[in-house]
Enzyme design. Structure first.
Site, PDB file in Angstrom:
ATOM      1  N   SER A  95       0.929  -0.603  -0.043  1.00  0.00           N
ATOM      2  CA  SER A  95       0.007   0.323  -0.028  1.00  0.00           C
ATOM      3  C   SER A  95       1.250   0.474  -0.144  1.00  0.00           C
ATOM      4  O   SER A  95       2.005   1.363   0.591  1.00  0.00           O
ATOM      5  CB  SER A  95      -1.185   0.019   0.871  1.00  0.00           C
ATOM      6  OG  SER A  95      -2.180  -0.546   0.683  1.00  0.00           O
ATOM      7  N   GLU A 102       0.736  17.965  -8.030  1.00  0.00           N
ATOM      8  CA  GLU A 102      -0.860  17.834  -9.207  1.00  0.00           C
ATOM      9  C   GLU A 102      -2.038  16.901  -8.186  1.00  0.00           C
ATOM     10  O   GLU A 102      -2.731  16.501  -9.168  1.00  0.00           O
ATOM     11  CB  GLU A 102      -0.352  17.332 -10.381  1.00  0.00           C
ATOM     12  CG  GLU A 102       0.220  18.724 -11.119  1.00  0.00           C
ATOM     13  CD  GLU A 102       1.205  18.895 -10.889  1.00  0.00           C
ATOM     14  OE1 GLU A 102       2.103  17.598 -10.425  1.00  0.00           O
ATOM     15  OE2 GLU A 102       2.859  18.837 -11.475  1.00  0.00           O
ATOM     16  N   SER A 103      -1.493  16.473  -7.332  1.00  0.00           N
ATOM     17  CA  SER A 103      -2.301  15.713  -6.471  1.00  0.00           C
ATOM     18  C   SER A 103      -1.668  14.707  -6.440  1.00  0.00           C
ATOM     19  O   SER A 103      -0.886  14.326  -5.681  1.00  0.00           O
ATOM     20  CB  SER A 103      -3.845  15.021  -7.392  1.00  0.00           C
ATOM     21  OG  SER A 103      -4.601  16.843  -7.040  1.00  0.00           O
ATOM     22  N   HIS A 108      -2.604   0.157  -4.507  1.00  0.00           N
ATOM     23  CA  HIS A 108      -2.940  -0.967  -2.877  1.00  0.00           C
ATOM     24  C   HIS A 108      -2.853  -2.515  -3.473  1.00  0.00           C
ATOM     25  O   HIS A 108      -3.943  -2.334  -4.276  1.00  0.00           O
ATOM     26  CB  HIS A 108      -4.597  -0.735  -2.170  1.00  0.00           C
ATOM     27  CG  HIS A 108      -4.705   0.293  -1.418  1.00  0.00           C
ATOM     28  ND1 HIS A 108      -3.451   0.596  -0.280  1.00  0.00           N
ATOM     29  CD2 HIS A 108      -4.987   1.584  -1.958  1.00  0.00           C
ATOM     30  CE1 HIS A 108      -3.778   2.254  -0.496  1.00  0.00           C
ATOM     31  NE2 HIS A 108      -4.626   2.925  -0.981  1.00  0.00           N
ATOM     32  N   CYS A 123      -4.749  17.089 -11.445  1.00  0.00           N
ATOM     33  CA  CYS A 123      -5.145  18.998 -12.076  1.00  0.00           C
ATOM     34  C   CYS A 123      -4.298  19.618 -13.137  1.00  0.00           C
ATOM     35  O   CYS A 123      -3.300  18.559 -13.148  1.00  0.00           O
ATOM     36  CB  CYS A 123      -4.947  19.234 -10.501  1.00  0.00           C
ATOM     37  SG  CYS A 123      -5.980  18.072  -9.533  1.00  0.00           S
TER      38      CYS A 123
END
Lengths: 155, 155
Positions: A95, A102-103, A108, A123
């Site tokens: 994980s 940009e995010s 997982h 973004c």
């Protein structure tokens, strides 16, 4: 109360369960990388791809997964800020997340099912779809279930 | 090449742009926290809530955001492994993630628009919906757009 302590699970790294807050130097508004965009007549914050891989390989290899996600981010034009992965035993699942200007990209994995759930949220000027070929090349899925969400639509 | 260096952005913490891979001690299969679940006749890996907040406050406060996301995770019954937040200037936006044994919670904020995009992805026995009241209490949104996705559906 520290949930890890309750379970008798002690992290290898002392900073594991602590928050790291990083402050970046001032960025000119013109240089912001997460501005709202306008496409197809829609104005929104960013594109979020939910990518489920089935029949995939290399899902228990955190170093490979880290490299794949970083390469995927770069291929999409993103700026990497931080990455962190956990490797679980005994199933070997991984994980983790790569935090971007940009995010983010997260993953997982369930190696025992050859399944992985990946999120690519980007973004600004990035195109998250450009990340997909890198992921296909790294994990060789038999099937990819892809869902695209536009976050923060302005009506 | 280090993308941050290209932009002339140097991180405060030397470990910022490096990968941290943590290995947890062995967990009995019976104690795994991210097992597939079966509900409503569906078998799947986990529930992923995409939560867009509008008219929200406290979106430029990384310490508050960290505490809110951690509390939200605990309220949903999750186990916190790691958290990492970035605070951007000049708009004051915050991007970050809390990595859980049961997946993750992420947030990206646009204080200038009073908007935040939050993801709550949880597997196993957790109920991500239990996280929502904590987020409402922390950010006081005028509007919450909620979308629920079931990841890794087994057909």
């Amino acid at each position: 109360m520290n949930a890890l302590a309750q379970l008798g699970m002690v992290s290898e790294l002392p900073s594991e369960n602590q928050t790291i807050i990083a402050q970046l130097p001032s960025i000119d508004v013109e240089d912001r990388k997460d501005y709202f965009v306008e496409r197809d007549g829609m104005k929104y914050a960013g594109t979020h791809l939910l990518v489920d891989l089935w029949g995939a390989t290399n899902l228990a290899d955190p170093a490979l997964i880290d490299a794949a996600l970083r390469n995927a981010a770069l291929q999409a034009g993103a700026t990497i800020l931080h990455s962190h992965f956990h490797h679980f035993t005994p199933n070997g699942g991984v994980s983790g997340v790569v935090v971007l200007a940009e995010s983010h990209i997260s993953i997982h994995t369930w190696p025992e099912r050859d399944f992985a759930a990946i999120d690519i949220f980007m973004c600004g000027a990035c195109n998250p779809h450009d990340a997909i070929p890198v992921l296909r090349a790294a994990f060789h899925p038999h099937r990819v279930d892809l869902d695209e969400q536009r976050r923060g639509r302005v009506f």
